[in-house]
Scaffold this motif. Sequence first.
Motif, PDB file in Angstrom:
ATOM      1  N   TYR A 136       0.836  -1.197   0.000  1.00 11.72           N
ATOM      2  CA  TYR A 136       0.000   0.000   0.000  1.00 11.72           C
ATOM      3  C   TYR A 136       0.873   1.250   0.000  1.00 11.72           C
ATOM      4  O   TYR A 136       1.857   1.325   0.725  1.00 11.72           O
ATOM      5  N   HIS A 137       0.479   2.219  -0.811  1.00  9.27           N
ATOM      6  CA  HIS A 137       1.164   3.507  -0.883  1.00  9.27           C
ATOM      7  C   HIS A 137       0.162   4.585  -0.479  1.00  9.27           C
ATOM      8  O   HIS A 137      -0.952   4.624  -0.998  1.00  9.27           O
ATOM      9  N   PHE A 138       0.559   5.440   0.454  1.00  6.71           N
ATOM     10  CA  PHE A 138      -0.294   6.553   0.855  1.00  6.71           C
ATOM     11  C   PHE A 138       0.605   7.701   1.280  1.00  6.71           C
ATOM     12  O   PHE A 138       1.494   7.537   2.103  1.00  6.71           O
ATOM     13  N   GLY A 139       0.399   8.843   0.654  1.00  3.03           N
ATOM     14  CA  GLY A 139       1.282   9.989   0.901  1.00  3.03           C
ATOM     15  C   GLY A 139       2.715   9.590   0.601  1.00  3.03           C
ATOM     16  O   GLY A 139       3.009   9.031  -0.453  1.00  3.03           O
ATOM     17  N   GLU A 140       3.595   9.850   1.532  1.00  3.06           N
ATOM     18  CA  GLU A 140       5.005   9.487   1.377  1.00  3.06           C
ATOM     19  C   GLU A 140       5.329   8.153   2.042  1.00  3.06           C
ATOM     20  O   GLU A 140       6.489   7.831   2.278  1.00  3.06           O
ATOM     21  N   PHE A 141       4.302   7.380   2.361  1.00  2.00           N
ATOM     22  CA  PHE A 141       4.481   6.115   3.063  1.00  2.00           C
ATOM     23  C   PHE A 141       4.251   4.926   2.141  1.00  2.00           C
ATOM     24  O   PHE A 141       3.506   4.996   1.169  1.00  2.00           O
ATOM     25  N   GLN A 142       4.885   3.818   2.506  1.00  9.16           N
ATOM     26  CA  GLN A 142       4.677   2.542   1.829  1.00  9.16           C
ATOM     27  C   GLN A 142       4.577   1.474   2.912  1.00  9.16           C
ATOM     28  O   GLN A 142       5.465   1.357   3.769  1.00  9.16           O
ATOM     29  N   LEU A 143       3.492   0.713   2.887  1.00 11.32           N
ATOM     30  CA  LEU A 143       3.256  -0.331   3.876  1.00 11.32           C
ATOM     31  C   LEU A 143       3.287  -1.685   3.174  1.00 11.32           C
ATOM     32  O   LEU A 143       2.548  -1.916   2.218  1.00 11.32           O
ATOM     33  N   ASP A 144       4.147  -2.557   3.645  1.00 11.13           N
ATOM     34  CA  ASP A 144       4.251  -3.913   3.117  1.00 11.13           C
ATOM     35  C   ASP A 144       3.853  -4.878   4.229  1.00 11.13           C
ATOM     36  O   ASP A 144       4.669  -5.226   5.087  1.00 11.13           O
ATOM     37  N   PRO A 145       2.586  -5.307   4.250  1.00 13.02           N
ATOM     38  CA  PRO A 145       2.127  -6.195   5.325  1.00 13.02           C
ATOM     39  C   PRO A 145       2.873  -7.532   5.373  1.00 13.02           C
ATOM     40  O   PRO A 145       3.129  -8.054   6.460  1.00 13.02           O
ATOM     41  N   ALA A 146       3.225  -8.103   4.225  1.00 14.60           N
ATOM     42  CA  ALA A 146       3.906  -9.394   4.211  1.00 14.60           C
ATOM     43  C   ALA A 146       5.287  -9.303   4.867  1.00 14.60           C
ATOM     44  O   ALA A 146       5.691 -10.197   5.608  1.00 14.60           O
ATOM     45  N   ALA A 147       5.987  -8.219   4.605  1.00 15.16           N
ATOM     46  CA  ALA A 147       7.317  -8.018   5.198  1.00 15.16           C
ATOM     47  C   ALA A 147       7.231  -7.345   6.567  1.00 15.16           C
ATOM     48  O   ALA A 147       8.240  -7.226   7.257  1.00 15.16           O
ATOM     49  N   ARG A 148       6.015  -6.897   6.934  1.00 15.71           N
ATOM     50  CA  ARG A 148       5.769  -6.167   8.191  1.00 15.71           C
ATOM     51  C   ARG A 148       6.678  -4.935   8.274  1.00 15.71           C
ATOM     52  O   ARG A 148       7.330  -4.685   9.284  1.00 15.71           O
ATOM     53  N   GLU A 149       6.685  -4.161   7.180  1.00 17.35           N
ATOM     54  CA  GLU A 149       7.509  -2.957   7.113  1.00 17.35           C
ATOM     55  C   GLU A 149       6.689  -1.753   6.691  1.00 17.35           C
ATOM     56  O   GLU A 149       5.843  -1.838   5.794  1.00 17.35           O
ATOM     57  N   LEU A 150       6.961  -0.637   7.351  1.00 18.94           N
ATOM     58  CA  LEU A 150       6.408   0.660   6.986  1.00 18.94           C
ATOM     59  C   LEU A 150       7.583   1.564   6.672  1.00 18.94           C
ATOM     60  O   LEU A 150       8.515   1.681   7.478  1.00 18.94           O
ATOM     61  N   HIS A 151       7.554   2.173   5.493  1.00 17.61           N
ATOM     62  CA  HIS A 151       8.616   3.096   5.090  1.00 17.61           C
ATOM     63  C   HIS A 151       8.030   4.490   4.899  1.00 17.61           C
ATOM     64  O   HIS A 151       6.934   4.640   4.372  1.00 17.61           O
TER      65      HIS A 151
END
Length: 69
Positions: free
Chosen positions: A6-21
């Motif tokens: 998922y991409h929102f604003g300047e963020f990227q969420l990868d649920p499978a990797a459990r990472e928020l950038h």
Amino acid sequence: MTSPIYHFGEFQLDPAARELHHVDVLVALPPKSFDCLAYLIAHRDRAVGRDELISAVWGRVDFDDALQA
């Protein structure tokens, strides 16, 4: 099948990797905070109620208002 990223604003969420950038920086989140964010984003097309969120993340409905992360 791969999990969505998922991409929102300047963020990227990868649920499978459990990472928020944020931009290119990994954001550290407590596990339950990550789970809440991932659930809310995955169900962003509708309002998610408190009881539903608690059930989905904590696995129970009989929780009091003093939730622990």
